[in-house]
Design a protein around this motif. Structure first.
Motif, PDB file in Angstrom:
ATOM      1  N   GLY A 107       0.871  -1.137  -0.091  1.00 40.35           N
ATOM      2  CA  GLY A 107       0.067   0.019   0.086  1.00 40.35           C
ATOM      3  C   GLY A 107       1.236   1.360  -0.106  1.00 40.35           C
ATOM      4  N   GLU A 108       0.392   2.652  -0.789  1.00 37.52           N
ATOM      5  CA  GLU A 108       1.253   3.221  -0.808  1.00 37.52           C
ATOM      6  C   GLU A 108       0.405   4.645   0.120  1.00 37.52           C
ATOM      7  N   MET A 109       0.825   5.173   1.107  1.00 39.38           N
ATOM      8  CA  MET A 109       0.940   5.985   2.596  1.00 39.38           C
ATOM      9  C   MET A 109       0.154   7.409   2.156  1.00 39.38           C
ATOM     10  N   GLY A 110      -1.087   7.788   2.368  1.00 40.03           N
ATOM     11  CA  GLY A 110      -1.746   9.096   2.317  1.00 40.03           C
ATOM     12  C   GLY A 110      -0.614   9.742   2.875  1.00 40.03           C
ATOM     13  N   GLU A 111      -1.224  10.845   2.155  1.00 41.88           N
ATOM     14  CA  GLU A 111      -0.196  12.576   1.919  1.00 41.88           C
ATOM     15  C   GLU A 111      -0.570  13.047   3.393  1.00 41.88           C
ATOM     16  N   HIS A 112      -2.101  12.737   4.024  1.00 40.37           N
ATOM     17  CA  HIS A 112      -2.110  13.459   5.335  1.00 40.37           C
ATOM     18  C   HIS A 112      -1.021  12.838   6.498  1.00 40.37           C
ATOM     19  N   THR A 113      -0.275  11.131   6.133  1.00 40.39           N
ATOM     20  CA  THR A 113       0.224  10.806   7.028  1.00 40.39           C
ATOM     21  C   THR A 113       2.028  11.211   7.465  1.00 40.39           C
ATOM     22  N   ALA A 114       2.303  10.317   8.460  1.00 43.38           N
ATOM     23  CA  ALA A 114       3.897  10.765   8.873  1.00 43.38           C
ATOM     24  C   ALA A 114       4.846  10.640   7.496  1.00 43.38           C
ATOM     25  N   ASN A 115       3.813   9.499   6.479  1.00 44.43           N
ATOM     26  CA  ASN A 115       5.186   8.855   5.009  1.00 44.43           C
ATOM     27  C   ASN A 115       4.683   9.031   4.734  1.00 44.43           C
ATOM     28  N   PRO A 116       4.134   9.990   3.864  1.00 42.81           N
ATOM     29  CA  PRO A 116       3.587  10.315   3.217  1.00 42.81           C
ATOM     30  C   PRO A 116       4.449   9.662   0.797  1.00 42.81           C
ATOM     31  N   GLY A 117       3.186   8.915   0.490  1.00 44.58           N
ATOM     32  CA  GLY A 117       3.618   8.329  -0.649  1.00 44.58           C
ATOM     33  C   GLY A 117       4.949   6.587  -0.143  1.00 44.58           C
ATOM     34  N   ARG A 118       5.049   6.767   0.475  1.00 49.35           N
ATOM     35  CA  ARG A 118       6.198   5.105   1.124  1.00 49.35           C
ATOM     36  C   ARG A 118       4.900   4.317   0.685  1.00 49.35           C
TER      37      ARG A 118
END
Length: 233
Positions: A107-118
């Motif tokens: 899964g790709e982490m959302g922009e609002h998380t602490a790891n966006p795009g990872r």
């Protein structure tokens, strides 16, 4: 960050200790200022309690380590400032979703998380919900994160008995393969349908990995190192 060292174990002996963290105590004001800045950019960040590790020891078929409790703000500062306390590591479980056709699902982490795009497998730094007596329950943490991020339950997958531990110094990813009896595209579609029902899902997109050509720079090195060993098997 050191080159990944991969160890395969069958048991995790992770002991919870009550102890201070000098880094967090001595740099409290700086840490609070850093978190306030991050929170202004991403208001959904929450300064909850997390568990970090130290003293990892690999012996025959076993990983032993000690954990302690701290706040997310201190963890985030330690991470963002280049891991200034080298004795500490972020030791977390990951559910390596493996579809019936041999595809890994990430899964790709959302922009609002602490790891966006990872891009990585369902996972999360352990927290107070993962404490069982005086131990840290990584197996339970993996299933909890799996449900929260993807909507899948333990009944939807078969967990391998062993763990693939990928140690890079600041990070120790404890990966357990979770086998799902459906092809990769169908599994992605099921997860995406669940994400569409969530108000603020952690994941923004799903990715399939069938070969080394599918690996990207958005995947942490501990993820690609693990997948490379599986694809080469």
């Amino acid at each position: 960050m050191q080159a990944p060292v991969i160890q395969r174990v069958t048991s995790l002996d992770l002991t919870l200790q009550r102890r201070p963290w000098p880094f967090a105590d001595e740099r409290r004001a700086e840490i609070d200022a850093h978190f306030a800045e991050q929170q202004r950019a991403k208001p959904s960040l929450w300064n909850g309690r997390v568990l970090l590790g130290r003293d990892p020891v690999f012996s025959t078929g076993r990983l032993s380590a000690n954990y302690f409790e701290t706040d997310f703000a201190s963890f985030l500062a330690w991470r963002d400032w280049g891991f200034p306390d080298p004795e500490i590591f972020n030791g977390f479980g990951m559910g390596a979703l493996l579809a019936s056709d041999g595809a890994f699902v990430l899964g790709e982490m959302g922009e609002h998380t602490a790891n966006p795009g990872r891009i990585y497998f369902p996972s999360g730094t352990p927290d107070l919900d993962d404490i069982s007596g005086d131990t840290v329950d990584i197996a339970g943490s993996v299933l909890r994160e799996l449900a929260e991020e993807t909507g899948l339950s333990p009944a939807d997958c078969r967990a391998d008995a062993d763990w693939h531990c990928i140690y890079t110094g600041p990070a120790l990813a404890m990966m357990r393969i979770l086998r799902v009896d459906m092809p990769g595209e169908a599994l992605c579609a099921r997860i995406e349908a669940n994400l569409a029902q969530q108000q603020e899902p952690e994941l923004a997109a799903m990715h399939l990995v069938r070969s080394r050509a599918d690996l990207t720079a958005a995947m942490p090195r501990f993820v690609t190192a693990f997948i490379e060993t599986q694809l080469g098997a």
